[in-house]
Design a protein around this motif. Structure first.
Motif, short mmCIF file in Angstrom:
data_model
loop_
_atom_site.label_atom_id
_atom_site.label_comp_id
_atom_site.label_asym_id
_atom_site.label_seq_id
_atom_site.Cartn_x
_atom_site.Cartn_y
_atom_site.Cartn_z
N PRO A 1 1.63 6.01 -1.80
CA PRO A 1 1.86 6.92 -0.67
C PRO A 1 3.21 6.63 -0.02
O PRO A 1 3.68 5.49 -0.02
N VAL A 2 3.81 7.68 0.53
CA VAL A 2 5.10 7.55 1.21
C VAL A 2 4.94 8.03 2.65
O VAL A 2 4.47 9.14 2.89
N VAL B 1 -0.49 16.15 2.15
CA VAL B 1 0.14 15.63 3.36
C VAL B 1 -0.93 15.17 4.35
O VAL B 1 -1.89 15.90 4.62
N TYR B 2 -0.76 13.98 4.86
CA TYR B 2 -1.54 13.48 5.98
C TYR B 2 -0.65 13.46 7.23
O TYR B 2 0.54 13.19 7.13
N PHE B 3 -1.24 13.72 8.38
CA PHE B 3 -0.60 13.47 9.66
C PHE B 3 -1.14 12.14 10.19
O PHE B 3 -2.29 11.80 9.94
N TYR C 1 0.78 -1.23 0.00
CA TYR C 1 0.00 0.00 0.00
C TYR C 1 0.82 1.29 0.00
O TYR C 1 0.25 2.38 -0.06
N GLY C 2 2.13 1.18 0.06
CA GLY C 2 2.96 2.38 0.05
C GLY C 2 4.39 2.04 0.42
O GLY C 2 4.78 0.87 0.49
N ILE C 3 5.17 3.10 0.65
CA ILE C 3 6.59 2.99 0.97
C ILE C 3 6.84 3.66 2.32
O ILE C 3 6.39 4.79 2.54
N LYS C 4 7.56 2.97 3.20
CA LYS C 4 7.93 3.58 4.48
C LYS C 4 9.41 3.93 4.48
O LYS C 4 10.26 3.11 4.14
N LEU D 1 2.38 13.62 -4.95
CA LEU D 1 2.85 12.57 -4.05
C LEU D 1 2.08 12.64 -2.74
O LEU D 1 2.04 13.69 -2.10
N THR D 2 1.45 11.55 -2.35
CA THR D 2 0.77 11.50 -1.07
C THR D 2 1.78 11.19 0.02
O THR D 2 2.44 10.15 -0.01
#
Length: 266
Positions: free
Chosen positions: A136-137, A194-196, A105-108, A168-169
């Protein structure tokens, strides 16, 4: 109300018994699971958690394949996973494409443990590729016990990256900055891509501070999270419940934002 935890960690069974004590020593922080997938699921059952997103971290180039294979194997039931790439690995871009193909689901990125600064020129192609792939990152933002005097992901630099890659999310963990909420408010609050997340927020924010940061940023871009095993759903839920937010805003944070962002049913 349902809760979906967008920031959890666990390890392969054979590694958890070694990894968790070492990380506990570094962080000087209590842990609340045995560090395994099964232990995390037991917490979900005890805490009334509807599911979670595991954020895996490749701390060197040789780990990439195994970390992401483990992430793929771990998905199922209420568990979803991000993959990870080591920023200086020669095949990092190729591995990002594999992460997408595997349905992660994304990259950490955890720049403290991966030993890079998020503004490094070498990291920019990774953000561009994530933007292109629609992945998402998630970043560990602000301070970390591993290197508390050296912030590898400051909110100011992350804000510039958000502007440079507007499609970019970005998920800025720990409310945009672990122990640096003023910087998060100044440089990240209000940015549309940007999400927190609320991971560990109860350890450095009170209800009034949390409310202010949510209001500045917008409740529709805040994700409920614990950072399990370092915190618990009851602790972070208590902070959210104490916040001066409407029931609808709290519901969005608790699970609806995650449902929409990751296109999953919770």
């Amino acid at each position: 109300m349902k809760y979906f935890d967008t920031h959890i960690h666990f390890f392969p069974d054979k590694l958890a018994g070694k990894a968790l004590p070492k990380l506990r020593e570094i962080s000087q922080c209590e842990t609340y699971s045995d560090g395994t997938r099964e232990g995390t699921l037991k917490n979900f059952a005890a805490w009334g958690c509807a599911g979670g997103m595991a954020l895996h971290i490749a701390t060197n180039a040789h780990q990439q394949t195994s970390v992401n294979n483990f992430a793929k194997e771990s998905q199922g039931g209420p568990i979803y996973c991000f993959g990870s790439v080591y920023p200086y690995a020669e095949n990092a871009l190729e591995e990002m494409r594999r992460i997408q193909e595997m349905g992660l689901y994304g990259i950490k990125f955890h720049p403290d443990y991966q030993e890079f600064f998020i503004g490094d020129e070498a990291a920019l192609p990774l953000y561009a590729e994530a933007e292109r792939l629609g992945l998402p990152v998630a970043f560990h933002t602000g301070r970390d016990p591993l290197s508390p005097q050296l912030i590898h992901c400051p909110s100011q630099v992350l804000g510039k990256i958000a502007d440079l890659f507007p499609k970019l999310t970005i998920i800025a963990a720990h409310m945009g900055g672990m122990e640096t909420p003023q910087e998060a408010a100044q440089y990240l609050a209000g940015k549309k891509n940007v999400y927190f997340d609320t991971a560990f927020a109860s350890h450095f924010l009170n209800a009034a501070q949390f409310t202010e940061l949510v209001k500045l940023h917008g409740a529709d871009r805040v994700l409920f999270a614990t950072d399990c095993p370092w915190s618990t759903l009851p602790a972070e839920r208590e902070l959210l419940e104490a916040a001066d937010l409407s029931p609808g805003e709290k519901e969005r944070i608790a699970y609806k934002n995650a449902e929409e962002l990751f296109q999953i049913t919770i």
